[in-house]
Design a protein around this motif. Structure first.
Motif, PDB file in Angstrom:
ATOM      1  N   TYR A   1      87.922   7.772  34.781  1.00  0.00           N
ATOM      2  CA  TYR A   1      88.280   6.374  35.021  1.00  0.00           C
ATOM      3  C   TYR A   1      87.345   5.658  35.988  1.00  0.00           C
ATOM      4  CZ  TYR A   1      90.854   7.948  39.245  1.00  0.00           C
ATOM      5  OH  TYR A   1      91.205   8.493  40.457  1.00  0.00           O
ATOM      6  N   THR A   2      86.490   6.410  36.712  1.00  0.00           N
ATOM      7  CA  THR A   2      85.551   5.742  37.610  1.00  0.00           C
ATOM      8  C   THR A   2      84.148   5.604  37.038  1.00  0.00           C
ATOM      9  OG1 THR A   2      85.039   7.850  38.708  1.00  0.00           O
ATOM     10  CG2 THR A   2      86.755   6.471  39.712  1.00  0.00           C
ATOM     11  N   ILE A   3      83.753   6.498  36.111  1.00  0.00           N
ATOM     12  CA  ILE A   3      82.381   6.504  35.611  1.00  0.00           C
ATOM     13  C   ILE A   3      82.301   6.430  34.089  1.00  0.00           C
ATOM     14  CG2 ILE A   3      80.247   7.855  35.485  1.00  0.00           C
ATOM     15  CD1 ILE A   3      80.878   8.932  38.267  1.00  0.00           C
ATOM     16  N   VAL A   4      83.071   7.280  33.396  1.00  0.00           N
ATOM     17  CA  VAL A   4      82.959   7.345  31.931  1.00  0.00           C
ATOM     18  C   VAL A   4      83.392   6.037  31.277  1.00  0.00           C
ATOM     19  CG1 VAL A   4      83.769   8.524  29.850  1.00  0.00           C
ATOM     20  CG2 VAL A   4      83.217   9.852  31.892  1.00  0.00           C
ATOM     21  N   THR A   5      84.530   5.477  31.709  1.00  0.00           N
ATOM     22  CA  THR A   5      84.998   4.211  31.124  1.00  0.00           C
ATOM     23  C   THR A   5      84.006   3.070  31.339  1.00  0.00           C
ATOM     24  OG1 THR A   5      87.305   4.893  31.397  1.00  0.00           O
ATOM     25  CG2 THR A   5      86.894   2.553  31.035  1.00  0.00           C
ATOM     26  N   PRO A   6      83.494   2.852  32.579  1.00  0.00           N
ATOM     27  CA  PRO A   6      82.477   1.796  32.743  1.00  0.00           C
ATOM     28  C   PRO A   6      81.206   2.046  31.940  1.00  0.00           C
ATOM     29  CG  PRO A   6      83.399   2.409  34.867  1.00  0.00           C
ATOM     30  CD  PRO A   6      83.911   3.402  33.879  1.00  0.00           C
ATOM     31  N   LEU A   7      80.849   3.340  31.735  1.00  0.00           N
ATOM     32  CA  LEU A   7      79.642   3.656  30.988  1.00  0.00           C
ATOM     33  C   LEU A   7      79.791   3.305  29.510  1.00  0.00           C
ATOM     34  CD1 LEU A   7      76.828   4.994  30.743  1.00  0.00           C
ATOM     35  CD2 LEU A   7      78.012   7.187  30.465  1.00  0.00           C
TER      36      LEU A   7
END
Length: 313
Positions: free
Chosen positions: A284-290
């Motif tokens: 939820y901190t890195i994969v979703t924004p990516l």
């Protein structure tokens, strides 16, 4: 590098600092992880920045759906910028200390932006519900004033509660250790360092998580329940496919973000759950924004056309 833990009898608040362990348990991968996360951060900035730009400058994207998408992309840039630069600095310098004030500020920002993301995803699902289930009233219901109010409410709605929760957590005494087995100052690993009984604090975390995670998630489920019921009644298979395609991108982001957040904050904690929490937090901190720019552009003809016009210019 080994970090010296502060003896249990001493109060960590006198030292005013923590150690973010992040991925120090794999020392042979430090430079690989630095390069990987640097590439990811650049991709997040470029991808979400491009989505934000085209929703502002392309006339074809001046609709409520893309207004919300632009805000969501800007939010993702802010969200990831709270955690990734600090992690990259730690991997580069191998100095993982963070002051108590900086740790509290990071946690507060992550919580506020996380609450904003929950609200904004719920608002976007409501927008799709009105567009599909009440198309004739859509321009009236989702006018520009209402859209601005919904976005403003999403951004500021969680600020007082999350500031209060951060203050409550950091008002505790920390004595067990000063080492946080995480890559940012998150609630579960911080609570494990607190002295005495943390039951009340843990219950408050659950209450806030229910308010800011579970309730928006249930509203999203209700919206999509209505959407699916309406779409299945459409006589044309083409119409059903088109209606579902407008929701598939948003639904994918919802599953990625809420799935990992709900499991992280609402599942029962065990003694050895730090590694699992760390991996889930990456989603939820890195994969979703990516993946947000890819999810919203690959299956969206309007966004693809806007990108072509932008790059042609």
């Amino acid at each position: 590098m080994k970090y010296k833990e502060i003896p249990p009898q001493e109060n960590l608040t006198k030292w005013m600092e923590f150690v973010l362990l992040d991925f120090a348990d794999v020392p042979h991968l430090q430079w690989f992880l630095f390069g990987l996360f640097l590439i990811i951060y650049v991709c997040i900035l470029l991808g979400n920045g491009t989505i934000f730009l085209i929703t502002k400058v392309d006339p074809a994207l001046q609709t409520p759906m893309y207004f919300f998408l632009g805000n969501f992309s800007f939010l993702e840039i802010c969200y990831v910028s709270i955690t990734l630069p600090r992690m990259l600095t730690n991997l580069w310098t191998q100095k993982r200390t963070i002051s108590l004030v900086a740790c509290a500020a990071q946690m507060c920002c992550v919580l506020m932006l996380g609450a904003t993301e929950c609200f904004l995803l719920a608002v976007m699902s409501y927008d799709r519900y009105v567009a599909i289930c009440n198309p004739l009233h859509y321009p009236l219901v989702m006018n520009h004033k209402v859209c601005v109010q919904l976005v403003t409410g999403s951004w500021v709605g969680g600020i007082p509660v999350q500031i209060g929760q951060t203050f409550q957590i950091f008002s505790m005494s920390f004595c067990a250790s000063n080492i946080i087995n995480h890559f940012f100052c998150d609630i579960p690993p911080i609570l494990k360092l607190a002295c005495g009984d943390t039951f009340i604090h843990e219950m408050m975390v659950y209450v806030v998580a229910v308010l800011f995670v579970t309730i928006p998630f249930l509203l999203i489920l209700a919206s999509y329940g209505k959407i699916i019921s309406m779409v299945l009644k459409l006589p044309s298979a083409t119409g059903r496919a088109k209606a579902f395609s407008t929701c598939s991108s948003h639904l994918t982001v919802v599953v990625l973000f809420f799935g990992s957040a709900i499991i992280t904050y609402l599942r029962p904690k065990t003694q050895n759950s730090e590694g699992t929490d760390k991996v889930l937090s990456l989603f939820y901190t890195i994969v979703t924004p990516l993946f947000n720019p890819l999810i919203y552009s690959l299956r969206n003809k309007d966004v693809i056309m806007a990108l072509k016009k932008l790059f042609c210019k």
